[in-house]
Write a protein that holds these residues in place. Structure first.
Motif, PDB file in Angstrom:
ATOM      1  N   GLY A   1      20.932  -6.965 -20.728  1.00 56.83           N
ATOM      2  CA  GLY A   1      19.635  -7.517 -20.371  1.00 56.83           C
ATOM      3  C   GLY A   1      19.164  -7.171 -18.972  1.00 56.83           C
ATOM      4  N   ILE A   2      19.924  -6.377 -18.232  1.00 58.70           N
ATOM      5  CA  ILE A   2      19.560  -5.986 -16.870  1.00 58.70           C
ATOM      6  C   ILE A   2      19.182  -4.500 -16.888  1.00 58.70           C
ATOM      7  N   SER A   3      17.982  -4.190 -16.386  1.00 57.19           N
ATOM      8  CA  SER A   3      17.528  -2.794 -16.391  1.00 57.19           C
ATOM      9  C   SER A   3      18.004  -2.062 -15.141  1.00 57.19           C
ATOM     10  N   TYR A   4      18.218  -0.749 -15.270  1.00 57.05           N
ATOM     11  CA  TYR A   4      18.651   0.067 -14.137  1.00 57.05           C
ATOM     12  C   TYR A   4      18.121   1.488 -14.324  1.00 57.05           C
ATOM     13  N   PHE A   5      18.055   2.231 -13.225  1.00 52.90           N
ATOM     14  CA  PHE A   5      17.535   3.589 -13.210  1.00 52.90           C
ATOM     15  C   PHE A   5      18.634   4.566 -13.644  1.00 52.90           C
ATOM     16  N   ASP A   6      18.301   5.389 -14.649  1.00 58.57           N
ATOM     17  CA  ASP A   6      19.255   6.369 -15.186  1.00 58.57           C
ATOM     18  C   ASP A   6      19.171   7.662 -14.362  1.00 58.57           C
ATOM     19  N   VAL A   7      19.894   7.712 -13.239  1.00 62.19           N
ATOM     20  CA  VAL A   7      19.839   8.848 -12.319  1.00 62.19           C
ATOM     21  C   VAL A   7      20.340  10.121 -12.995  1.00 62.19           C
ATOM     22  N   GLU A   8      21.469  10.025 -13.645  1.00 64.00           N
ATOM     23  CA  GLU A   8      22.045  11.216 -14.285  1.00 64.00           C
ATOM     24  C   GLU A   8      21.125  11.727 -15.392  1.00 64.00           C
ATOM     25  N   GLY A   9      20.543  10.828 -16.146  1.00 68.20           N
ATOM     26  CA  GLY A   9      19.669  11.235 -17.248  1.00 68.20           C
ATOM     27  C   GLY A   9      18.466  12.019 -16.761  1.00 68.20           C
ATOM     28  N   ILE A  10      17.834  11.561 -15.661  1.00 62.50           N
ATOM     29  CA  ILE A  10      16.639  12.258 -15.178  1.00 62.50           C
ATOM     30  C   ILE A  10      17.014  13.610 -14.567  1.00 62.50           C
ATOM     31  N   GLN A  11      18.180  13.680 -13.920  1.00 56.54           N
ATOM     32  CA  GLN A  11      18.605  14.969 -13.354  1.00 56.54           C
ATOM     33  C   GLN A  11      18.830  15.993 -14.462  1.00 56.54           C
ATOM     34  N   GLU A  12      19.471  15.574 -15.549  1.00 56.73           N
ATOM     35  CA  GLU A  12      19.700  16.479 -16.688  1.00 56.73           C
ATOM     36  C   GLU A  12      18.373  16.890 -17.316  1.00 56.73           C
ATOM     37  N   TYR A  13      17.451  15.940 -17.416  1.00 59.03           N
ATOM     38  CA  TYR A  13      16.160  16.211 -18.043  1.00 59.03           C
ATOM     39  C   TYR A  13      15.384  17.252 -17.237  1.00 59.03           C
ATOM     40  N   VAL A  14      15.366  17.104 -15.910  1.00 58.76           N
ATOM     41  CA  VAL A  14      14.614  18.021 -15.054  1.00 58.76           C
ATOM     42  C   VAL A  14      15.191  19.426 -15.130  1.00 58.76           C
ATOM     43  N   THR A  15      16.514  19.518 -15.124  1.00 57.31           N
ATOM     44  CA  THR A  15      17.146  20.853 -15.172  1.00 57.31           C
ATOM     45  C   THR A  15      16.957  21.528 -16.529  1.00 57.31           C
ATOM     46  N   SER A  16      16.672  20.748 -17.576  1.00 60.89           N
ATOM     47  CA  SER A  16      16.485  21.338 -18.910  1.00 60.89           C
ATOM     48  C   SER A  16      15.081  21.903 -19.112  1.00 60.89           C
TER      49      SER A  16
END
Length: 824
Positions: free
Chosen positions: A175-190
């Motif tokens: 129930g606690i939200s957090y920023f997915d740092v690794e996910g956005i880094q992978e997305y940008v590089t793709s």
């Protein structure tokens, strides 16, 4: 059937930023077309225009003269404001309502299509017409945690029409939200090399969940050149963070490797959804070809010149299904005169904040939430020991607040013995002398608009003796020694003051607190007053009245006011001074707290000795009812209207017994509407007797907003200075309306006063009544069963009487001691 073509369609086909004569002509023509449409198809809007003396059929010569609809209208009447048949409506949009009631607008296909077209045209100017990847800083609506997204889903969805592909980078765990740092880094590089993207989200989420996760860490996210960060939703939820827009932009530019000018805040509001105002690199926002902006003075509502702050009004022909074409917001902004250095046309403006809400006054700080007082764990103590000693006739040697408060409490307690030796007649007589000094000494003139006249009357010796008689079982001399029970010569009774009474006083209705203090003195208790931050020296002035006074009883006993002054102390410490609050509370034999919900909950949470009496006055609200029999003639109506105006005017409606709503029966010789007209004649006369305090700009704005609602749903009588207002509702069903304060009375027609029973909640303290005795008793029986404590005659609602709030206060201030007996 072919869809009708409106002039607005032609306007929306023009470029989003175009200052040509053709666009200006189209704007005026399309705006007038829509205003005429609403006038002819929306009865409530027609009434509004007629009240304002505005005829939309007349040629528009100045946008400033078109009456604006306040956002408060959409909060209260939004669902009823449709200008098209209900079957043509496809949805209702509501604001997020971070505080209070949400705004509502109802849409048909025509309006929704216009909104979408306007939005696409404006946003494309800033991110380009070509779709690009969107990196959404929010919960994926397709996932299991969609419930955490809430109303944000609709806002996010509106921007997805600009996206070629979408990624969501706010995750949730337990129930606690957090920023997915690794996910956005992978997305940008793709992504393809050099592919610009848009990072999109709500302002407060970008700051709380994204920026705070990156700043101070070694995380670096490099967005491709030409990328943008777009955020919506406003800055309200970041007020406590004290972060400037400039710092916000700078930190995001550093964390994502873009220019600060590529961080774009988009302003908009529900009442004109689809009309967006992105940041221009020049630092301002621009009104598009489809909008005009006016800044108005918060008090006079007159336009202000460029460069000066004012409430922002937005004018557009876009809304078709509801009359939201000319809307005055609660946002404060500044219009700029100079042209945009980047060459973008359109009025330039800056949003600098929101209009502050009018301060909740007195002890009416509650709506429908039930207030409970529990000994909940207090927040961790803040080490604030600053004590401001405002009145104390003893000597202090300690240098810190804790030590000073300890000395004050000790010295007050030593005065207990002297006070107990004073005859109650001497105490009452001395207070009576003080009441005359309050009234006639020029040094107290600054208190006249705070209810000083009423206090002086209440403290008259004759009246005070009657109050004591009622509270002391019919014999005031029980306070002096043992005297027989009624009807008994052998069983004796004595009332003994409890000791130290500690008072937590309200900041807006100080005079009410004096009624409790006076009763504490009469019952021979020493008193320590903790005043509010905004007290302004009121209590220190009031208690200083005893200095230099004397009173001699008929038996020849003389009491000196200087001695009585030694039994009272007045201090101030902040709400954060937890230890001082606890120290004062633990010393008390009686705790008396006045004020709103938050204030009295703080006191209730302090620890206290086991036999301490705790008396809470507040938070409460009140209303009044008038039966048709009381409106039998013009003369009787005028007398009654004067009494109503007095109840409304005393304490400027800040008292818990002040009426805010008035329910009047139909069928009398004087109709409810005519009675309102008579009321309108009474208020100016009462204002002479009870002068109006200075009104804050925020309070004036709240009154404007309330009147704005009744322009649509009723009739208005009021002064040009906003010193009083009578608002008559034409709703078929009676309602209970949230208080506006500052002598704003909302009137409702009913077939029988019993209809007002439906509006009783736990927080209703007093119902003023004007009705034949049998009708009044029947009403009071039903209302008291629902918890109402008082049913005074109208005109006496604010008379501080016993019982008050369902209790005889004196019972809580004394211990009863018996001698001999009990009788068998």
């Amino acid at each position: 059937m072919e869809e009708k073509i409106y002039i607005t369609d032609a306007l929306l086909s023009m470029p989003p930023y175009d200052s040509s004569v053709e666009v200006e002509e189209l704007f005026i023509k399309s705006l007038q077309e829509e205003l005429v449409f609403h006038y002819e198809n929306n009865q409530m809007y027609r009434q509004f225009c007629d009240c304002k003396g505005f005829d939309p059929h007349q040629h528009i010569t100045s946008l400033e003269n078109i009456p604006a609809v306040a956002v408060s209208v959409f909060k209260e009447l939004g669902f009823k404001l449709n200008s098209v048949p209900k079957e043509d409506l496809i949805m209702a949009l509501q604001s997020s309502a971070t505080s209070g009631m949400p705004s509502t607008v109802v849409l048909d296909k025509i309006t929704a299509k216009r909104q979408s077209k306007a939005m696409v045209k404006v946003i494309s100017e800033f991110i380009g017409a070509k779709r690009i990847p969107f990196l959404i800083m929010d919960i994926d609506p397709r996932g299991a945690d969609r419930r955490l997204l809430g109303a944000r889903f609709a806002a996010v969805t509106g921007y997805l029409k600009f996206a070629s592909k979408v990624g969501y980078f706010l995750k949730a765990k337990n129930g606690i939200s957090y920023f997915d740092v690794e996910g956005i880094q992978e997305y940008v590089t793709s992504l393809p090399v050099g592919q610009p993207v848009v990072v999109f989200g709500f302002t407060y989420i970008l700051y709380q969940n994204v920026l705070k996760s990156i700043v101070g860490s070694d995380v670096k996210i490099q967005l491709p050149k030409g990328s943008k960060i777009i955020h919506i939703g406003g800055w309200k939820k970041l007020e406590s963070e004290k972060i400037s827009k400039e710092l916000f932009n700078q930190q995001f530019s550093e964390c994502f490797g873009i220019e600060p000018t590529d961080v774009i805040d988009i302003y908009g509001f529900t009442e004109q959804m689809g009309l967006n105002y992105p940041d221009c690199p020049c630092g301002c926002k621009h009104a598009s070809s489809y909008v005009r902006v006016i800044a108005r003075d918060t008090v006079t509502r007159q336009p202000v010149e460029a460069g000066k702050e004012g409430m922002l009004e937005f004018i557009t022909p876009v809304p078709h299904s509801y009359p939201g074409n000319v809307v005055l917001t609660d946002d404060i902004g500044i219009l700029e005169n100079e042209s945009c250095p980047y060459g973008r046309p359109g009025q330039r403006f800056r949003v600098v904040g929101r209009l502050k809400k009018a301060e909740v006054r007195g002890c009416g700080d509650i709506l429908s939430a039930k207030l409970t007082f529990s000994q909940k764990a207090a927040k961790s103590a803040i080490n604030d020991t600053n004590l401001d000693v405002q009145y104390f006739k003893g000597d202090l040697t300690a240098e810190d607040g804790t030590g000073q408060l300890k000395e004050i409490i000790a010295q007050l307690n030593t005065q207990n013995e002297w006070l107990k030796q004073q005859p109650i007649e001497a105490l009452i007589g001395l207070i009576g002398v003080a009441s005359q000094k309050w009234l006639h000494d020029p040094q107290f003139a600054f208190l006249k608009d705070k209810g000083l006249f009423f206090l002086s009357q209440w403290c008259d010796a004759k009246h005070l003796r009657q109050v004591a008689l009622e509270g002391l079982r019919g014999n005031i001399h029980y306070m002096d020694s043992y005297h027989p029970f009624p009807d008994s010569g052998k069983h004796l009774l004595h009332a003994v003051g409890r000791g130290l009474c500690c008072h937590w006083m309200a900041g807006n209705v100080q005079i009410l607190g004096m009624f409790a203090l006076v009763q504490c003195i009469v019952t021979k208790n020493v008193n320590l007053l903790k005043v509010a931050a905004k007290d302004g020296g009121v209590f220190s002035a009031l208690v200083s009245v005893f200095e230099g006074l004397t009173y001699t009883t008929v038996d020849g006993y003389t009491i000196n006011g200087d001695d009585l002054a030694k039994t009272i102390a007045v201090v101030y410490f902040s709400r954060n001074a937890q230890k001082l609050g606890e120290q004062m509370s633990l010393a008390a034999k009686v705790r008396i707290a006045w004020g709103g919900k938050e204030a009295v909950e703080v006191v209730a949470a302090y620890p206290s000795v086991i036999d301490c009496q705790t008396v809470i006055f507040g938070p409460k609200l009140s209303y009044a009812v008038i039966a048709k029999e009381e409106l039998s003639s013009e003369l009787e109506a005028k007398k009654l209207a004067r009494r109503v105006s007095v109840d409304v005017s005393v304490f400027d409606q800040a008292g818990c017994a002040s009426p805010h709503n008035l329910y009047i029966e139909r069928g009398g010789e004087i109709s409810p509407e005519h009675f309102c007209e008579i009321l309108a004649e009474s208020f100016p006369k009462t204002e002479i007797q009870i002068p109006k305090p200075i009104i804050s700009p925020e309070q004036i704005s709240a009154i404007h907003s309330a009147r704005g609602v009744y322009d649509f749903k009723g009739k208005i009588w009021g002064s040009d200075t906003m010193s009083w207002s009578v608002l008559l509702s034409n709703e078929e069903q009676s309602e209970w309306c949230k208080p506006v304060y500052s002598r704003v009375l909302m009137v409702h027609e009913v077939n029988h006063i019993d209809e007002a029973l439906a509006h009783i909640e736990d927080f209703i303290q007093t119902i003023g009544i004007a009705a034949p005795e049998d009708k009044a008793i029947a009403f009071a029986n039903a209302a008291s069963a629902k918890g109402v404590a008082r049913f005074p005659l109208i005109g006496r609602m604010l008379n501080f009487e016993m019982p008050w709030d369902g209790m005889f206060l004196i019972d809580r201030l004394v211990k009863w001691s018996s001698l001999f007996g009990p009788l068998c």
